[in-house]
Write a protein that holds these residues in place. Sequence first.
Motif, PDB file in Angstrom:
ATOM      1  N   ASP A   9       0.763  -1.031   0.109  1.00  0.00           N
ATOM      2  CA  ASP A   9       0.034   0.039   0.127  1.00  0.00           C
ATOM      3  C   ASP A   9       0.807   1.344  -0.092  1.00  0.00           C
ATOM      4  OD1 ASP A   9      -2.188  -1.497  -0.092  1.00  0.00           O
ATOM      5  OD2 ASP A   9      -2.774  -1.327   2.231  1.00  0.00           O
ATOM      6  N   LEU A  10       1.787   1.313   0.714  1.00  0.00           N
ATOM      7  CA  LEU A  10       2.932   2.494   1.039  1.00  0.00           C
ATOM      8  C   LEU A  10       3.359   2.577  -0.343  1.00  0.00           C
ATOM      9  CD1 LEU A  10       4.193   1.971   4.486  1.00  0.00           C
ATOM     10  CD2 LEU A  10       2.786   3.498   3.759  1.00  0.00           C
ATOM     11  N   CYS A  11       4.164   1.729  -1.067  1.00  0.00           N
ATOM     12  CA  CYS A  11       4.695   1.796  -2.546  1.00  0.00           C
ATOM     13  C   CYS A  11       3.612   2.213  -3.578  1.00  0.00           C
ATOM     14  CB  CYS A  11       5.163   0.220  -2.873  1.00  0.00           C
ATOM     15  SG  CYS A  11       6.548  -0.314  -1.903  1.00  0.00           S
ATOM     16  N   ALA A  12       2.552   2.031  -3.268  1.00  0.00           N
ATOM     17  CA  ALA A  12       1.166   2.105  -4.336  1.00  0.00           C
ATOM     18  C   ALA A  12       0.868   3.511  -4.025  1.00  0.00           C
ATOM     19  CB  ALA A  12       0.050   1.398  -4.131  1.00  0.00           C
ATOM     20  N   MET A  13       0.649   4.081  -2.697  1.00  0.00           N
ATOM     21  CA  MET A  13       0.378   5.434  -2.561  1.00  0.00           C
ATOM     22  C   MET A  13       1.712   6.507  -2.369  1.00  0.00           C
ATOM     23  SD  MET A  13      -2.746   5.535  -2.618  1.00  0.00           S
ATOM     24  CE  MET A  13      -2.847   6.840  -1.868  1.00  0.00           C
ATOM     25  N   LEU A  14       2.711   5.888  -2.068  1.00  0.00           N
ATOM     26  CA  LEU A  14       3.739   7.044  -1.770  1.00  0.00           C
ATOM     27  C   LEU A  14       4.759   6.923  -2.713  1.00  0.00           C
ATOM     28  CD1 LEU A  14       3.990   6.758   2.188  1.00  0.00           C
ATOM     29  CD2 LEU A  14       2.482   8.063   0.775  1.00  0.00           C
ATOM     30  N   LEU A  15       5.407   5.542  -2.933  1.00  0.00           N
ATOM     31  CA  LEU A  15       6.776   5.417  -3.970  1.00  0.00           C
ATOM     32  C   LEU A  15       6.360   5.580  -5.351  1.00  0.00           C
ATOM     33  CD1 LEU A  15       9.878   4.781  -3.759  1.00  0.00           C
ATOM     34  CD2 LEU A  15       9.251   2.307  -3.868  1.00  0.00           C
ATOM     35  N   LEU A  16       5.142   4.947  -5.721  1.00  0.00           N
ATOM     36  CA  LEU A  16       4.889   5.209  -7.124  1.00  0.00           C
ATOM     37  C   LEU A  16       4.718   6.403  -7.663  1.00  0.00           C
ATOM     38  CD1 LEU A  16       4.023   3.683  -9.738  1.00  0.00           C
ATOM     39  CD2 LEU A  16       1.563   3.505  -8.733  1.00  0.00           C
ATOM     40  N   PRO A  17       3.939   7.508  -7.081  1.00  0.00           N
ATOM     41  CA  PRO A  17       3.887   8.729  -7.489  1.00  0.00           C
ATOM     42  C   PRO A  17       5.049   9.426  -7.170  1.00  0.00           C
ATOM     43  CG  PRO A  17       2.686   8.394  -5.207  1.00  0.00           C
ATOM     44  CD  PRO A  17       2.993   7.061  -5.790  1.00  0.00           C
TER      45      PRO A  17
END
Length: 344
Positions: A174-182
């Motif tokens: 979830d953190l990768c999708a919501m923070l790292l990806l953007p």
Amino acid sequence: MQALKHLKRVVTDWFLLGMFLATLLAYFFPGFGASGGSMHAEVVINAGVFVVFFMHGINLSGEQIRHGLKNTRLHVMVQVFTFVVFPLIWLACDKLFGHFVSPTLMLGFFYLCALPSTISSSVALTGSAFGNVPAAILNASLSSVLGIFITPWLVSLVVGTGSGGIDLGKTLLDLCAMLLLPLVLGQLLRPLLGKFFARYKRYTNVIDKVVILLLVYAAFCNSMVSGMWQQQGDSVLVTAFVGTAILLAVILVLTTRTAKALHFNHADEVAAVFCATKKSLAAGAPMAALIFGANPGLGLILLPIMIYHPLQLIVCSVIAESYSHRKKTQTLAEIEAQETVSAR
């Protein structure tokens, strides 16, 4: 007088006043911002967090980061303090005072200690105190990226995983999708959109702060609906303030003495002290929503970082002024010495 000027600037900051207003609104209108409420907080905040970290990626200069890669000792010190020393201080305090403090507030103190450093204020204060700005940019940025993985892992060590704890694998995804990806998308699109966003950076900073205020409001709404604040009483605010103030004082002493023991020059000492003592509310609020979900104690968990944020700005602004004065005095002395030698 300079200290009073910085205090006035912090006190009149609309964002800090906004945090107070958000908690006040949560007290009077908790149902609107709670999970399942009319605000649809889950959707609004998730979208806002994605946009905010996308803009962080757009505004992050790779060239400035590359310039800061040289001083390995400085980088190691900052990251060790951020992710090792802070949690160890909490561990010692938990052993000594944990049975006197609410478990949820104690978790909030640990969450504060597990957070990455903040980028904007660390860099701004380092610059105003004639510090190593490229190194500050590198360390604060590196800390933010590492925090996406290290912070939830540290939290899982305290609350556990699985039933009754956090699902570490899902949380990291979830953190990768919501923070790292953007963040990565922002960096990839920086060559195309960097100049446009740079022109309107003050507006992107406003969006950043508005999203944090929405997170704070939603967290306190859930706590009010659950009855947690009514159960805790006013003493929890005093405990949170005293605890964060002591933590900040201890970490400032430790970082300053460590930098001097490592024989850092003025510029590196400034960067080390400001980057290693800061904790990010900008990263902490959205990460808390993803790590702890709809936990009714989220408002209490966020309380220490909400207090630490303005406190670190006030205290570090005063310290920055002291560093700046010291550097100016040193520079004048060097110029006078050179003029004396030339005159001979």
